[in-house]
Motif scaffolding. Sequence first.
Motif, short mmCIF file in Angstrom:
data_model
loop_
_atom_site.label_atom_id
_atom_site.label_comp_id
_atom_site.label_asym_id
_atom_site.label_seq_id
_atom_site.Cartn_x
_atom_site.Cartn_y
_atom_site.Cartn_z
N GLU A 119 60.24 30.41 132.23
CA GLU A 119 59.35 31.39 132.86
C GLU A 119 58.58 32.13 131.78
OE1 GLU A 119 61.00 33.75 136.20
OE2 GLU A 119 62.91 32.82 135.65
N LYS A 120 57.29 32.22 131.95
CA LYS A 120 56.47 32.92 130.96
C LYS A 120 56.83 34.40 130.94
CE LYS A 120 51.80 32.96 129.12
NZ LYS A 120 50.41 32.45 129.28
N GLY A 121 57.01 34.95 129.74
CA GLY A 121 57.35 36.35 129.58
C GLY A 121 58.82 36.65 129.69
N VAL A 122 59.65 35.60 129.96
CA VAL A 122 61.09 35.80 130.08
C VAL A 122 61.78 35.10 128.92
CG1 VAL A 122 63.15 35.36 131.48
CG2 VAL A 122 60.99 35.97 132.59
N ASN A 123 62.61 35.81 128.18
CA ASN A 123 63.37 35.23 127.09
C ASN A 123 64.31 34.18 127.65
OD1 ASN A 123 65.41 34.81 125.00
ND2 ASN A 123 64.53 36.61 124.01
#
Length: 266
Positions: A119-123
């Motif tokens: 997921e973009k923006g999720v580590n």
Amino acid sequence: MYYFNNELNKFDILKIPEEQHQSIKGLPVSEVGLLVAPGATGKSMFVLNLILASCGLTYNHLIEKPVKTLYVSLEDRLEDIQRRLYAYKKALNISETTLQETELDFKIIENKSTERLIEKGVNQKDNKFFQELNSIISDGKYELVIIDTLIKSYTGFEENNNADMAMVLSHFNNMAIDNQCSVLLLHHTNKGAIGQNADINQSISRGASSLVDNSRFVLSLSKNEYDTGIICQSIKTNFSAPTRCEYMRAYKGALICEESEHELVA
């Protein structure tokens, strides 16, 4: 933290290189590859042929020795995959005795939820879905991990954006390195690669060019001239010579390699 932990110098020229361990021909462990094909070509049936060959139940030209395989379906239900496996059982006349005598096994798992591995923006350390898959790979010591399909594995990234797709592949590359396995991603071709006269080259993959650029190994599938089977050919091979092989359709679409000793069952 150290970013450069290993090095080579001029005296390494004198050393015999370690043998490269490949899960399938042309795709070493710790590397990521792509399998691209138009829709309805037979990607899933080809992958099942590959998996069955990995434990000695049929022949696939990419399998040189047994390899423990995990197939992650993000698109098809297990019920549909089981039907395809049964088609192979019928086409190859696989008996219960044969299965019992085959030591190596494979595993197929599925998840058709709206959650994504990346997921973009999720580590990624906070992505429980990704971490669970990592644990399954690590615990099972799988050598080959097949993700079906790439488009279902991520969210928030733009398919035609080079930076976005390079980032997506970097996460799968980390998965391959951390687990000492190969990761094969199933993907679709672009519209120009559909049809008998399509030019099969490194630009056939749908989306950003960084998908192919950041993959060490790219295979393509296409229907043969008479639509009686599919042609598998490598279009990018960093670690082996290019290959091309044809697979014929048997019972309910099961694919049998032309080099196989198995007879087709009508």
